[in-house]
Scaffold this motif. Sequence first.
Motif, short mmCIF file in Angstrom:
data_model
loop_
_atom_site.label_atom_id
_atom_site.label_comp_id
_atom_site.label_asym_id
_atom_site.label_seq_id
_atom_site.Cartn_x
_atom_site.Cartn_y
_atom_site.Cartn_z
N ALA A 208 0.85 -1.20 0.00
CA ALA A 208 0.00 0.00 0.00
C ALA A 208 0.88 1.24 0.00
O ALA A 208 1.84 1.34 0.76
N ASP A 209 0.52 2.20 -0.86
CA ASP A 209 1.19 3.51 -0.80
C ASP A 209 0.66 4.32 0.37
O ASP A 209 1.39 5.08 1.00
N ARG A 210 -0.63 4.16 0.62
CA ARG A 210 -1.27 4.86 1.73
C ARG A 210 -2.20 3.88 2.45
O ARG A 210 -2.68 2.91 1.84
N VAL A 211 -2.47 4.18 3.71
CA VAL A 211 -3.35 3.31 4.50
C VAL A 211 -4.35 4.19 5.24
O VAL A 211 -3.99 5.27 5.74
N VAL A 212 -5.60 3.74 5.28
CA VAL A 212 -6.61 4.40 6.11
C VAL A 212 -7.00 3.43 7.22
O VAL A 212 -7.40 2.29 6.95
N VAL A 213 -6.87 3.87 8.45
CA VAL A 213 -7.22 3.03 9.60
C VAL A 213 -8.60 3.47 10.08
O VAL A 213 -8.74 4.50 10.75
N ALA A 214 -9.61 2.70 9.68
CA ALA A 214 -10.99 3.10 9.96
C ALA A 214 -11.75 1.91 10.55
O ALA A 214 -12.88 1.63 10.16
N CYS A 215 -11.10 1.23 11.48
CA CYS A 215 -11.71 0.00 12.00
C CYS A 215 -12.20 0.16 13.43
O CYS A 215 -12.24 -0.80 14.20
N GLY A 216 -12.61 1.38 13.78
CA GLY A 216 -13.27 1.60 15.07
C GLY A 216 -12.44 1.10 16.24
O GLY A 216 -11.24 1.39 16.32
N MET A 217 -13.07 0.35 17.13
CA MET A 217 -12.35 -0.16 18.29
C MET A 217 -11.17 -1.02 17.87
O MET A 217 -10.20 -1.16 18.61
N GLY A 218 -11.24 -1.60 16.67
CA GLY A 218 -10.15 -2.44 16.17
C GLY A 218 -8.85 -1.67 16.01
O GLY A 218 -7.77 -2.27 15.96
N CYS A 219 -8.93 -0.33 15.93
CA CYS A 219 -7.73 0.49 15.78
C CYS A 219 -6.77 0.32 16.95
O CYS A 219 -5.58 0.62 16.83
N THR A 220 -7.31 -0.11 18.08
CA THR A 220 -6.47 -0.15 19.28
C THR A 220 -5.68 -1.44 19.39
O THR A 220 -4.89 -1.60 20.31
N SER A 221 -5.89 -2.38 18.47
CA SER A 221 -5.19 -3.66 18.61
C SER A 221 -4.40 -4.02 17.37
O SER A 221 -4.23 -5.18 17.04
N LEU A 222 -3.90 -3.00 16.66
CA LEU A 222 -3.10 -3.26 15.47
C LEU A 222 -1.62 -3.35 15.86
O LEU A 222 -1.17 -2.69 16.79
N ASN A 223 -0.88 -4.15 15.11
CA ASN A 223 0.54 -4.31 15.40
C ASN A 223 1.40 -3.69 14.31
O ASN A 223 0.89 -3.06 13.38
N GLY A 224 2.70 -3.86 14.43
CA GLY A 224 3.63 -3.27 13.48
C GLY A 224 3.81 -1.80 13.78
O GLY A 224 3.86 -1.40 14.95
N ILE A 225 3.86 -0.96 12.74
CA ILE A 225 4.08 0.47 13.00
C ILE A 225 2.87 1.13 13.63
O ILE A 225 2.93 2.29 14.02
N LEU A 226 1.77 0.39 13.76
CA LEU A 226 0.59 0.95 14.42
C LEU A 226 0.46 0.45 15.86
O LEU A 226 -0.53 0.73 16.53
N SER A 227 1.48 -0.29 16.33
CA SER A 227 1.33 -0.92 17.65
C SER A 227 1.34 0.12 18.76
O SER A 227 0.77 -0.10 19.82
N ASP A 228 1.99 1.27 18.53
CA ASP A 228 1.97 2.29 19.58
C ASP A 228 1.09 3.47 19.17
O ASP A 228 1.35 4.62 19.48
N LEU A 229 0.01 3.14 18.45
CA LEU A 229 -0.92 4.17 17.98
C LEU A 229 -1.57 4.87 19.18
O LEU A 229 -1.82 6.08 19.15
N SER A 230 -1.81 4.11 20.23
CA SER A 230 -2.27 4.67 21.51
C SER A 230 -3.44 5.62 21.38
O SER A 230 -3.45 6.69 21.97
N LEU A 231 -4.43 5.24 20.59
CA LEU A 231 -5.64 6.06 20.53
C LEU A 231 -6.43 5.85 21.80
O LEU A 231 -6.65 4.72 22.22
N ASP A 232 -6.86 6.93 22.41
CA ASP A 232 -7.69 6.81 23.60
C ASP A 232 -9.13 6.57 23.15
O ASP A 232 -9.89 7.50 22.88
N LEU A 233 -9.48 5.30 23.03
CA LEU A 233 -10.83 4.90 22.60
C LEU A 233 -11.37 3.92 23.62
O LEU A 233 -10.67 3.02 24.05
#
Lengths: 413, 413
Positions: A208-233
Motif C-alpha cells: 500500500a502507498d497509503r493506508v486508512v485506519v478506519a476499523c473503530g475499536m479495532g484500531c487499538t489492537s493493530l501491530n507493526g508500526i501501528l502498535s503504539d498508535l495509543s488512541l484513547d478509545l
Amino acid sequence: MHVVVLGAGIVGLQSAWHLRLKGHRVTVCDPDVAGGATYAAAGMLAPVSEVQFGQERLYPLLVAARREYPRLVEEVGRATDLPTGFLDNGTLLIGGDRSDLERVRDHARVHTEYGLNIQRLATQEIQQREPFLNARIAGGFAAPDDAQVDPRVLCVALRDALSRELDPTEFPGVGPAVEWVAERVERVTGSADGPYAVHTDGGTEWAADRVVVACGMGCTSLNGILSDLSLDLRPVYGDILRLRPRDPVGADRKPVLSSTIRATILGRQVYLVPRDDGEIVVGATVREDGLDGIHAGGVHELLEDAITVLPALRHFEIADITARARPVSPDDIPYVGLIPKAPGILVSAGYSRHGILLAPLGARLGAALLSGETLSSEDAELLAAMNPGRIEREAAPNHSLTQKGPANGNHHR
Amino acid sequence: MHVVVLGAGIVGLQSAWHLRLKGHRVTVCDPDVAGGATYAAAGMLAPVSEVQFGQERLYPLLVAARREYPRLVEEVGRATDLPTGFLDNGTLLIGGDRSDLERVRDHARVHTEYGLNIQRLATQEIQQREPFLNARIAGGFAAPDDAQVDPRVLCVALRDALSRELDPTEFPGVGPAVEWVAERVERVTGSADGPYAVHTDGGTEWAADRVVVACGMGCTSLNGILSDLSLDLRPVYGDILRLRPRDPVGADRKPVLSSTIRATILGRQVYLVPRDDGEIVVGATVREDGLDGIHAGGVHELLEDAITVLPALRHFEIADITARARPVSPDDIPYVGLIPKAPGILVSAGYSRHGILLAPLGARLGAALLSGETLSSEDAELLAAMNPGRIEREAAPNHSLTQKGPANGNHHR
C-alpha cells in the motif's frame, strides 16, 4: 496510488468512495462489511439533537456533516441502482411532562444558536402531524431539516457503488473498482513514508502507498508500526431495536409514524426512527458496562419509553435487537489525522454515537488530507477539531498523533 | 413393525423412543428437529401451576404425566452420555401484592386437592430461600415436588438415544437405531388398515405399517387419507426470553435464583425458570393474534414483570427471544387416539402449553395403543380423556376421531 482501507464500516466505505473518486486504486479489508457499530446505528442526521450539553466543539462538526449528505447520496445514487436509504422526514423533539419539555426547550435553543430551523409546536399541531403519538405528551418542537439514512441500506449501496466499473464521463478521473478482502488486518509494516505492507489474519499481505485506519475499536489492537498508535478509545455499548408493523405499509395502509421522534420521558431519552417501509427503529442505550450482548434492562426501558410515546408499537413485531460497541474518544470527537511517525497512514476512528452523521465529513477531509490536497480554511478548521494529537494519553505521552501533513501544517492540541 | 413418526418435537421424539423400546423399527420425519413449539418451551414440570381454573379434566393428566418423567429421564440417560436437562428444583408461587397473593392461594388450594405437596411460606422464608427476589413481594407458597426439564437439552439427548445402537441386554427387545428424514411430510396414502405410504416434500416415499402424526399445527395441513383429519387446533402464540448472567455461574459464583418462580404481579403472570448454568428462562405470553414473530408489547411486559420479581435480571444479557405457535384444542387437552378410518394411524397433537409435561404420558399411551397392548384401567381412563373424538368439528361432523382400537373399545365424546 494504491490505498488500503482497514475497516468497512460507514467510515471505511465512505473513505474508500472519496479515495476512488480521486482516482486512487483502493482495497478494503474487513471480514464483516458494515457489521460493526454501523450495523446497529439508526442513522439519524440530526446535528443538534444528537449532542449533549457542553460539547461546543462537536456542534460545528455535526452541522457541517449534515450538509455533506445530499451530495454523498446523490453521487452514490448515480453510481448504483440500489436505494441509498436517505429520507428527509424531519424530527419532532417531544417532552413527556413539563419537566421533560423544559429539557427539550434547552435543546431547541441550541438549534437556534447554530442557525438551525426549529419550530415550537402546540400539542394540537403535534397530534395533527403524528396522530398516533400518546395524547398526553406535554409538547415539543419540529426540526424540519433533520433527515435520516438507513445505514444498512446505504452500506449496501456504497458497496455496490464501490464494486462497479464507473463511467469516467460521469465520474471524471474515477479509480478502478474496489478490491475487497474479507480478512482482518493484524499489522502494518514498512518505512515511515511508505510503501507499507498490510498483513491480514488470513496470512495475506498487501502492498500500500497509503493506508486508512478506519476499523473503530479495532484500531487499538493493530501491530507493526501501528502498535503504539495509543488512541484513547473506549467501547460505549448500545442496544437498539427494529420493530415492524403487522401489516406492511403500502398504498392502502399509512405508517403510524412519519417524523423521527426524539422524546424525553421522565428524564430518559428514546428515539423512534420510522423507515419508509413502516419499520421503526427504537434506540438507544448508552452503556459502559462491558457487556457485548443485549442488555435486558436497557431493552426493557427502550420498549417502555417507546410504547409510552407511541402506544401502537405494542403490537409491532420485534424484528431485530442489536448490541454493538461504539468507539468513543474522551471528548466524543473522532480522530481524523495522519500518524506523525508514518504520515502516509490516516487514522479515521472514534466517531462515537455520531458515526453515520459525521462519516461524509471525516471521509472527505481524510481523503483530501491523505491525497495532499489544499483545504479551504473552513475545512482546515473542521479537520483541526478532529486532530488526534489533541488528546495525550497519560500512558504514552510520546506517541501523540497529529494532522501534520501535506495540506495542514498546524498542530492542534 | 415399521412406524413412521411425523414430527420431531418433544412428542414425536418421545413417541419414537417408546416405539423403539417396544422393538419397532422407527423412522422420524421432520425438516427441523425440535425446532417448533418445543424449541420455545421453558419445560416446567409443574402439574398444577400450569393449568387455569375450571380445567378439571386436565389436572389428572398433568399430575400423571409428572410421575412419568423420572423414568423417562432415567431411561434416556442410560442410552446416552448427554445431559437430559432434568432439574428437581421446585417452584415458588408468589404474589406481588395482597390481591395477587389471593390468586396464588387459590392455585395452592388446587395443589392440596390433588394431593400435591404445597407449603405456605412466610415472606422471611421466601427471602431466605431466594434472597435476590424483590423484598416487597406479598408472600407465596412452595411446591417442592415441581421440577423442570430443558426441552432443548432433552431433545438433543433423545435424538442421540434414538440414533445409537443400544445394547439389548440393557434394553431388552429394543428396536434398531432410528432413521431420520429431514423432510416435511405432505401426505399419507394407503388402505385403511395399512400398509401406508408417507410422501415428503422432498419427493421421497416411505412404506409404513403404522404412522404417528405428531407434527403439532402441521397436523391440520396433511393430505391423502389425513386430508379430512379435521382436528380442531388453533395456534396460540407465545414469546419467551432466555437471559444469561454476565458472569458464568460456577464454584465461586452462585446463581441469583435456584427455584422456579411463578409470580402473579398486578394480575399478570410471569415465570422465571433458572437453569443450572445460571440462565433464566422468562415466559410466556399467550397470544391469539396471528403474529408469528416476536411481539413487542409481550416482551415488554415479560421484562417488566420479571425485573420486578428479580431486579438483578436488569443486568442480564438477552441471549434469546423465541416466538412459536402452540397447537391448542378447544379444551386445552391433547388429541391422542387412532383414526377411525385408518386405525393404523395415531394422532398425538394439540398439547397446548403443556407439551413438555404431557409428552411422556401421551407418548407412552400412544405407543401402547398403536402396538395393540392392553392398558391398565388407570391408563385407559387417562387415554379416554384425550380421545380426539370428544370434540366434533361443526364443519366436518362425519370425520370425528376415536380411540377405538385394539385395547380401548370405548368411544368417548
